[in-house]
Scaffold this motif. Structure first.
Motif, PDB file in Angstrom:
ATOM      1  N   VAL A  87      -2.752  27.586  67.267  1.00 47.58           N
ATOM      2  CA  VAL A  87      -3.635  28.246  68.228  1.00 47.58           C
ATOM      3  C   VAL A  87      -3.874  29.682  67.785  1.00 47.58           C
ATOM      4  O   VAL A  87      -2.923  30.472  67.641  1.00 47.58           O
ATOM      5  CB  VAL A  87      -3.038  28.225  69.645  1.00 47.58           C
ATOM      6  N   ASP A  89      -4.908  33.249  68.655  1.00 44.62           N
ATOM      7  CA  ASP A  89      -4.934  34.042  69.875  1.00 44.62           C
ATOM      8  C   ASP A  89      -6.130  35.004  69.876  1.00 44.62           C
ATOM      9  O   ASP A  89      -6.613  35.416  68.807  1.00 44.62           O
ATOM     10  CB  ASP A  89      -3.656  34.882  69.996  1.00 44.62           C
ATOM     11  N   PRO A  90      -6.587  35.417  71.074  1.00 42.33           N
ATOM     12  CA  PRO A  90      -7.577  36.498  71.114  1.00 42.33           C
ATOM     13  C   PRO A  90      -6.957  37.786  70.593  1.00 42.33           C
ATOM     14  O   PRO A  90      -5.730  37.919  70.534  1.00 42.33           O
ATOM     15  CB  PRO A  90      -7.913  36.602  72.611  1.00 42.33           C
ATOM     16  N   ASP A 107     -13.221  37.774  70.822  1.00 40.63           N
ATOM     17  CA  ASP A 107     -12.335  37.411  71.926  1.00 40.63           C
ATOM     18  C   ASP A 107     -13.016  36.482  72.924  1.00 40.63           C
ATOM     19  O   ASP A 107     -12.391  35.547  73.446  1.00 40.63           O
ATOM     20  CB  ASP A 107     -11.841  38.667  72.647  1.00 40.63           C
ATOM     21  N   GLY A 111     -11.434  32.878  73.789  1.00 44.60           N
ATOM     22  CA  GLY A 111     -10.920  32.631  75.133  1.00 44.60           C
ATOM     23  C   GLY A 111      -9.420  32.852  75.197  1.00 44.60           C
ATOM     24  O   GLY A 111      -8.887  33.782  74.597  1.00 44.60           O
ATOM     25  N   ALA A 112      -8.714  31.972  75.897  1.00 44.83           N
ATOM     26  CA  ALA A 112      -7.258  32.089  75.999  1.00 44.83           C
ATOM     27  C   ALA A 112      -6.567  31.704  74.695  1.00 44.83           C
ATOM     28  O   ALA A 112      -5.384  32.002  74.505  1.00 44.83           O
ATOM     29  CB  ALA A 112      -6.749  31.218  77.141  1.00 44.83           C
ATOM     30  N   GLY A 113      -7.277  31.045  73.809  1.00 39.08           N
ATOM     31  CA  GLY A 113      -6.722  30.624  72.528  1.00 39.08           C
ATOM     32  C   GLY A 113      -7.555  29.502  71.950  1.00 39.08           C
ATOM     33  O   GLY A 113      -7.997  28.609  72.688  1.00 39.08           O
ATOM     34  N   THR A 115      -7.642  26.309  69.574  1.00 39.55           N
ATOM     35  CA  THR A 115      -6.796  25.329  68.892  1.00 39.55           C
ATOM     36  C   THR A 115      -7.472  24.857  67.610  1.00 39.55           C
ATOM     37  O   THR A 115      -8.602  24.376  67.636  1.00 39.55           O
ATOM     38  CB  THR A 115      -6.514  24.129  69.797  1.00 39.55           C
ATOM     39  N   GLY A 158       0.184  31.996  71.020  1.00 41.64           N
ATOM     40  CA  GLY A 158       0.592  32.834  72.138  1.00 41.64           C
ATOM     41  C   GLY A 158       1.465  33.998  71.750  1.00 41.64           C
ATOM     42  O   GLY A 158       2.303  34.443  72.531  1.00 41.64           O
TER      43      GLY A 158
END
Length: 237
Positions: A87, A89-90, A107, A111-113, A115, A158
């Protein structure tokens, strides 16, 4: 080769790289970070526009989606060469240009990450015209190029892994000067800036197709033991 795995930062791993092999859990996520340049402004059928590209299988394209868009930008290529998802990350950022420019454009797309499955690749390019024109971030000249090495800062899973990747071959800043500002004597027009993606820190503008990149084992020998290259090893929990 600039690789990130998931497990505990391990100082002796740099020494292992010096012997030309990589120790990692078989199930670990592993990414290869590369750089290139896309120039659609100065068409040249003999030049190597980055490939694969937007719309190709396995590509997550983080850039201008307009089919009519013309590109003049650096390209960051992040490929999952491992066996599990990774993943992104931003917060991925590109900086350390001669003029102090810094880019953090993706970013909203991450988004949140994002994949990236095994075998897939994320390509980070301009999100609007000229907003990632990395070849312009220099005051160097063809006879006196600048020595700035752009740096890509990224984190994965993360924040479990963070690393900085040094463009020591100066692909993003096209050799330390604006390549398009000079006339190619072979064509009589400005140089096309296309550079096919290759592992960061390997070859530069003298190798536009990336044909002279060392074999992976050789790169391990050449790059082993250099902390600035962002080699981070972590044990999977």
């Amino acid at each position: 080769m600039h690789r990130v795995t998931t497990g505990t930062a391990c100082a002796f791993a740099l020494g292992i790289m010096a012997f030309g092999f990589l120790a990692r859990p078989a199930s670990a996520g592993l990414v290869e970070v590369g750089v290139g340049y896309a120039d659609g402004i100065r068409p040249d059928p003999t030049s190597p526009f980055p490939s694969p590209w937007r719309g190709d299988p396995g590509i997550h394209f983080l850039g201008q989606a307009d089919a009519s868009a013309t590109f003049d930008c650096g390209v960051v290529c992040i490929k999952n060469v491992g066996t599990t998802n990774v993943v992104l990350d931003p917060g991925i950022k590109v900086d350390s240009f001669q003029n102090g420019a810094s880019f953090q454009l993706w970013d909203g797309m991450i988004g949140a990450g994002l994949t990236i499955a095994p075998g897939e690749q994320a390509l980070l390019a301009q999100t609007s015209m000229y907003d990632f024109d990395t070849s312009d971030q220099t005051n160097g000249t063809q006879t006196s190029p600048d020595s700035a090495h752009p740096v890509i800062h990224a984190s994965f899973d993360g924040g479990a892994t963070t690393a900085s990747y040094v463009d020591s071959a100066q692909v993003l800043n096209t050799g330390g000067f604006d390549l398009a500002s000079y006339i190619n004597p072979a064509t009589g027009v400005a140089y096309n800036e296309n550079l096919r993606c290759r592992p960061i820190g390997t070859t530069g503008i003298s190798d536009p197709f990336g044909n002279n990149v060392p074999e992976p084992g050789t790169m391990s020998l050449l790059l082993g033991g250099i902390p600035a290259l962002g080699l981070v090893f972590r044990r999977r929990k």
